[in-house]
Design a protein around this motif. Structure first.
Motif: not given
Ligand code: 5AD
Ligand code: SF4
Length: 441
Positions: A7, A78, A9, A34, A41, A62, A36-39, A44, A66
């Protein structure tokens, strides 16, 4: 092997969008896909911007969010990349123990290697060296059909405007070699890309230090000559001091070159421009605008303005307002001055109170809104070429695209597809967008 989910951003400018694309491509080669759903990932990445204080604050807020994700999934990695990563380095890892990776602006090509190292060794890594050679590697290229693409032709900046952190976080200016750029542009064209935007902090000085010698206009002509013919070519950002007569003429000579220049003025007061280290006067800026309009009367002009630079008096600000009135920009990006680490302006003592900056910004934006609205209203009744980008996000059932002058147009049409060039009769205008009907398909 199970595919992992990535993911990304992206904060900030087009250069960051471009860098994010590179990171995605590099990680796709390492079995990441890739999401689009951060949950969902496994990795990140926050590709960050530190150009203004507000931009940097956005990143921290932001990041704070996380922490919970990491608590839920300890295997999650991350990473923070880009300008905030470069600026803060190891400090981020110390302050935020749930972070795994910090990669500076020149390190993105090392990303797969760094992720692998963390997976093996299980400890935090920070890479913030400046490594120009790696940055000259060719963009792997998008692996999906896209209408518009960014192409970085240089890195960094040598101008050291006194308010600006870019030379410190992106490094010194370096131009990518012509063959690398042409190869990347050729790949984009072969992929069906209709519009290319050449990116650099100061594209007008492209070519410094390259052998054989080449100017930015020379590069533009080479790209415009590549087969298959490119429909549209743009560039950002130009520095007024380096906008050459040769480049101004190119707006008449080079067919794909779109009739739009983003030419950041920053202030309308010569005194403030001097303090900003911009190296042009108000009069010189106005005469560049006149030259551009002489060669290309319908050229759209946009700009960046900073209000409340240290020491800015009411008279200085009035000069900026007057300049907006005179130039009649199609649009502006305007900002309150904010202190940036490492910059010279940060050390100045005569800072402007927050409420004065806010009041000036409001006044400036109100003036410009009126100007933009009038300029757009003057287009009602004209037929303009629009490159279709896809369905409008704001208006259901409508398509959206941009004119060559970079104005957003929304229109209803069921029969045209993404990537087509259509003529649209403009029927209504607001300060930011145009609305119309397709004439010829
Ligand atoms: N404060 C406010 N605006 C800034 N910009 C760059 N640095 C600062 C700062 N310290 C603005 C300039 C630049 C744009 C990208 O951001 O207008 O052109
Ligand atoms: Fe910053 Fe000035 Fe370079 Fe633009 S030209 S990136 S404002 S130092």
């Amino acid at each position: 092997m199970k595919q992992r989910q990535l993911y990304v951003e992206t904060f900030g400018c087009q250069m960051n969008d471009y860098d994010s694309e590179i990171m995605v491509c590099l990680m796709e080669d390492k079995n990441y896909v890739q999401t689009q759903n951060i949950n969902q990932a496994d990795l990140i990445l926050l590709n960050t911007c530190s150009i203004r204080e507000k931009a940097e604050q956005k990143v921290y807020s932001y990041l704070g969010r996380l922490r919970g994700l990491k608590e839920k999934n300890p295997d999650l990695l991350i990473g923070i990349t880009g300008c905030v990563a470069q600026q803060q380095g190891k400090k981020l890892l110390n302050d935020l123990p749930y972070l795994d990776l910090v990669v500076g602006t020149h390190g993105i090509y090392r990303l797969p290697q760094l992720v692998e190292e963390i997976n093996k060794k299980g400890h935090q890594i920070c890479w913030t060296n400046f490594d120009y050679k790696l940055n000259n590697a060719t963009h792997p290229g998008p692996n999906q059909i896209i209408v518009k693409a960014n192409l970085a032709i240089m890195q960094g900046c040598d101008n050291f405007c006194t308010y600006c952190v870019v030379p410190y976080v992106r490094g010194r200016e370096i131009s990518r070699p012509v063959p690398d750029i042409l190869e990347e542009a050729g790949g984009l064209l072969a992929n069906g890309v209709k519009e290319i935007t050449l990116l650099g902090q100061n594209v007008n000085s492209y070519g410094r230090g390259l052998e054989p010698k080449i100017t930015f206009t020379g590069l533009i002509k080479k790209i415009a000559d590549l087969p298959p013919a490119l429909s549209r070519l743009r560039f950002v950002t130009s520095h007024p001091k380096d906008l050459s007569v040769e480049l101004i003429r190119a707006f008449d000579e080079v067919k794909p070159l779109c009739e739009h220049v983003h030419l950041p003025v920053q202030s309308g007061s010569t005194r403030i421009l001097k303090a900003m280290h911009r190296k042009y006067t108000r009069e010189e800026y106005l005469s560049k605008v006149a030259e551009l309009r002489d060669v290309c009367p319908d050229i759209a002009l946009t700009t960046d303005v900073i209000v409340g630079f240290p020491g800015e008096t009411q008279a200085d600000f009035d000069q900026t307002m007057d300049l907006l009135d005179r130039v009649n920009f199609d649009g502006i990006f305007s900002f309150k001055y904010s202190d940036r680490p490492m910059t010279q302006a940060m050390k100045l003592r005569n800072k402007i109170p927050e409420e004065v900056k806010s009041a000036r910004l409001t006044e400036l934006q109100a003036l410009q809104k009126n100007i933009s609205l009038k300029k757009n209203q003057a287009l009602v009744g004209q037929e303009l070429e629009v490159l279709v980008e896809g369905p409008s996000k704001r208006i259901a059932g409508q398509l959206t695209g941009r004119t060559r002058t970079n104005k957003i147009v929304n229109f209803a049409c069921e029969t045209v597809s993404r990537g087509s060039l259509v003529n649209v009769l403009i029927e209504a205008a607001s300060a930011n967008t145009l609305r119309g009907t397709v004439r010829h398909e």
